[in-house]
Write an enzyme that holds these catalytic residues in place. Sequence first.
Site, PDB file in Angstrom:
ATOM      1  N   ASP A 130      -3.157   0.759  -5.860  1.00 41.00           N
ATOM      2  CA  ASP A 130      -1.817   0.711  -5.274  1.00 41.00           C
ATOM      3  C   ASP A 130      -1.164  -0.660  -5.401  1.00 41.00           C
ATOM      4  O   ASP A 130       0.026  -0.817  -5.158  1.00 41.00           O
ATOM      5  CB  ASP A 130      -1.855   1.136  -3.806  1.00 41.00           C
ATOM      6  CG  ASP A 130      -2.837   0.315  -2.986  1.00 41.00           C
ATOM      7  OD1 ASP A 130      -3.668  -0.411  -3.575  1.00 41.00           O
ATOM      8  OD2 ASP A 130      -2.784   0.400  -1.742  1.00 41.00           O
ATOM      9  N   THR A 188       0.800  -1.217   0.000  1.00 38.75           N
ATOM     10  CA  THR A 188       0.000   0.000   0.000  1.00 38.75           C
ATOM     11  C   THR A 188       0.836   1.272   0.000  1.00 38.75           C
ATOM     12  O   THR A 188       0.635   2.163  -0.835  1.00 38.75           O
ATOM     13  CB  THR A 188      -0.951   0.001   1.207  1.00 38.75           C
ATOM     14  OG1 THR A 188      -1.853  -1.093   1.082  1.00 38.75           O
ATOM     15  CG2 THR A 188      -1.747   1.298   1.284  1.00 38.75           C
ATOM     16  N   ASP A 202      -9.478  -2.886   0.019  1.00 43.62           N
ATOM     17  CA  ASP A 202      -8.334  -3.681   0.479  1.00 43.62           C
ATOM     18  C   ASP A 202      -8.706  -4.513   1.695  1.00 43.62           C
ATOM     19  O   ASP A 202      -8.358  -5.688   1.796  1.00 43.62           O
ATOM     20  CB  ASP A 202      -7.172  -2.750   0.805  1.00 43.62           C
ATOM     21  CG  ASP A 202      -5.927  -3.493   1.265  1.00 43.62           C
ATOM     22  OD1 ASP A 202      -5.277  -4.138   0.423  1.00 43.62           O
ATOM     23  OD2 ASP A 202      -5.607  -3.422   2.470  1.00 43.62           O
ATOM     24  N   HIS A 247      -0.641  -9.625  -0.776  1.00 44.88           N
ATOM     25  CA  HIS A 247       0.010  -9.064  -1.970  1.00 44.88           C
ATOM     26  C   HIS A 247       1.428  -8.656  -1.615  1.00 44.88           C
ATOM     27  O   HIS A 247       1.718  -8.290  -0.483  1.00 44.88           O
ATOM     28  CB  HIS A 247      -0.775  -7.850  -2.481  1.00 44.88           C
ATOM     29  CG  HIS A 247      -1.115  -6.870  -1.396  1.00 44.88           C
ATOM     30  ND1 HIS A 247      -0.253  -5.875  -0.984  1.00 44.88           N
ATOM     31  CD2 HIS A 247      -2.219  -6.753  -0.621  1.00 44.88           C
ATOM     32  CE1 HIS A 247      -0.825  -5.192  -0.002  1.00 44.88           C
ATOM     33  NE2 HIS A 247      -2.017  -5.706   0.244  1.00 44.88           N
ATOM     34  N   LYS A 255      -7.161   5.081   5.586  1.00 41.84           N
ATOM     35  CA  LYS A 255      -5.815   4.813   6.089  1.00 41.84           C
ATOM     36  C   LYS A 255      -4.991   6.097   6.132  1.00 41.84           C
ATOM     37  O   LYS A 255      -5.019   6.893   5.183  1.00 41.84           O
ATOM     38  CB  LYS A 255      -5.096   3.803   5.188  1.00 41.84           C
ATOM     39  CG  LYS A 255      -5.735   2.428   5.124  1.00 41.84           C
ATOM     40  CD  LYS A 255      -4.949   1.528   4.180  1.00 41.84           C
ATOM     41  CE  LYS A 255      -5.549   0.144   4.067  1.00 41.84           C
ATOM     42  NZ  LYS A 255      -4.796  -0.719   3.121  1.00 41.84           N
ATOM     43  N   ASP A 256      -4.191   6.254   7.184  1.00 42.60           N
ATOM     44  CA  ASP A 256      -3.326   7.428   7.266  1.00 42.60           C
ATOM     45  C   ASP A 256      -2.349   7.483   6.095  1.00 42.60           C
ATOM     46  O   ASP A 256      -2.169   8.524   5.468  1.00 42.60           O
ATOM     47  CB  ASP A 256      -2.572   7.467   8.609  1.00 42.60           C
ATOM     48  CG  ASP A 256      -1.996   6.126   9.030  1.00 42.60           C
ATOM     49  OD1 ASP A 256      -1.498   5.383   8.165  1.00 42.60           O
ATOM     50  OD2 ASP A 256      -2.045   5.810  10.236  1.00 42.60           O
ATOM     51  N   ARG A 257      -1.734   6.354   5.761  1.00 45.25           N
ATOM     52  CA  ARG A 257      -0.753   6.357   4.670  1.00 45.25           C
ATOM     53  C   ARG A 257      -1.406   6.643   3.324  1.00 45.25           C
ATOM     54  O   ARG A 257      -0.771   7.182   2.416  1.00 45.25           O
ATOM     55  CB  ARG A 257       0.021   5.046   4.633  1.00 45.25           C
ATOM     56  CG  ARG A 257      -0.811   3.778   4.485  1.00 45.25           C
ATOM     57  CD  ARG A 257       0.079   2.537   4.638  1.00 45.25           C
ATOM     58  NE  ARG A 257      -0.637   1.274   4.507  1.00 45.25           N
ATOM     59  CZ  ARG A 257      -1.187   0.613   5.511  1.00 45.25           C
ATOM     60  NH1 ARG A 257      -1.114   1.109   6.735  1.00 45.25           N
ATOM     61  NH2 ARG A 257      -1.793  -0.548   5.307  1.00 45.25           N
TER      62      ARG A 257
END
Length: 551
Positions: A351, A78, A304, A489, A160-162
């Site tokens: 991603d 990710t 995801d 993944h 998600k933060d990222r």
Amino acid sequence: MKNQVLFLLLVFSFLTVKAQYNEPNNRPKLVVGIVVDQMRYDYLTRFYNKYGEGGFKRMIRDGFNCKNNHFNYIPTKTAPGHASIFTGTTPKFHGIIGNDWFDKKLGENVYCVNDNSFKSVGTDNKKGQMSPHRMLTTTFADENRLFTQMRGKTIGVSIKDRGAVLPAGHTANAAYWVDDKGTGNWISSSFYMKELPNWVKRFNESNKTEQYFKTWDTYYDIDSYTESGDDLNTFEGGFSGKETATFPYDLNALKADNGNYKIIVETPYGNSLITDFTLELLKEEGLGKDNYTDVLTVSYSSTDKVGHNFGVNSKEVEDTYIRLDLDLERLFKALDDEVGADNYVVFLTADHGAPNVPSYLQSNKIPAGLFDLNAMVDALNSELEEEYGVKKLILSRINNQIFFNHKKISKSNLDLSELKERVSNKLLQYRLIDKVYTTSDGNQLELANGYLENMLMNGHNQKRSGDIVFVFNPAVFKDTLWNRTGTDHHSGLNYDTHVPLLFFGKGIAKGSTLQRTNITDIAPTISALLNISLPNGAIGNPLEFVFETQE
């Protein structure tokens, strides 16, 4: 002679058209970069007949479809995915080599966007202590901010933060993500702001999140979901408190056993929540309202989470994409209303992709397997201790990389090259490991010029990556309880690298191509569209064929 004159006139006309399009003042008012977390390319085609006309099909019909788009590095995860999409380069240069990695100086694993020098905004826990400081290069959003003298806004949104922090870049006005393990609120970091804007506070105080504590059933009759496997099978994870991973799911009844707000983001309703928040953002932040191009990044994370839990062949994944299509339609209608249909451009990609779970493939006689990495490291360390009398010479095996304890090696006067050779030979004896590569003394990954080798080199950062990298056979996962169902993944194989790339909106042609494109081509393409500098580490090329020509 007449034919030559006609040819020259056609060439002149074409160049005039291109020049007209590339006028510096002909930029879109808003660029929207959409990342669908874990979206394989074939989710466009498998579920095509279930989609409406205003989401994925609108992008395909009115825009440009790059059908052979791939990631060009390993590992496909990710954080590297989001960073590569928006910087136009690979982990070799932007430095985001995984979601987590082993920090050689600290002697411990670090998280890609964690930054304890900043405070959480909107929550009392540490979920907001984030920044893009570990990403070494600029994004196209950064370059747009610089080009507009910081007048063009950039805002990132994700569960998600990222997924919010990395796409928005270093100069973003804001990035928002969800405190899914705590309050369920949208939060941020003091890297961006001292407190949440009033509109975000109002959103958090409303019941828009809590309204998704409801029953998740299939959008259409489950019997019509012929593009997926049986609803009851042994290849899916499911939720605690429910005996089988089968529809329907009463989220309100299940929330206490599944992290409360966490269960919302692990269903398609997490994507609906992202859309709700983004629509409010468009109204309140005034994106695309002036002559300075703004950038909005939206990462749909729940795809995801559903994929990891239920797997790529599940009816849960199919329903999630049917519902995501409806959310995209909502988003595009809002962009039409708030910005104007002729004033914005959108790209959509992923991603990384995902394979079927090994047990499902094995049931269909396709080679696959699970590999116990912890047992491997224990065995290697025991063998090295027996040979050299030094304990735990291997510190980490994260991201299919081996990190040696260089301090112990130096103190014990051991030969690092000899250790690498010994461990590499041992790794190759494992049935499910396909290839092993070592680095030079300067931690350079020096490989022969081949497809896989180039992908490994693109993912290798000299300062941050390990001493040895190994590659599993196709469809092999690390053996964890989580990976025995659902999916995972990480690889350079097509199931992980082949993802959608759709463009539509101002300046974009209608059409498609089977020409191979790389994920690193996206940022240069948007930069060319905006007539701004490419991100400073970009290695991709602008995809000129996606640009519209006007008479």
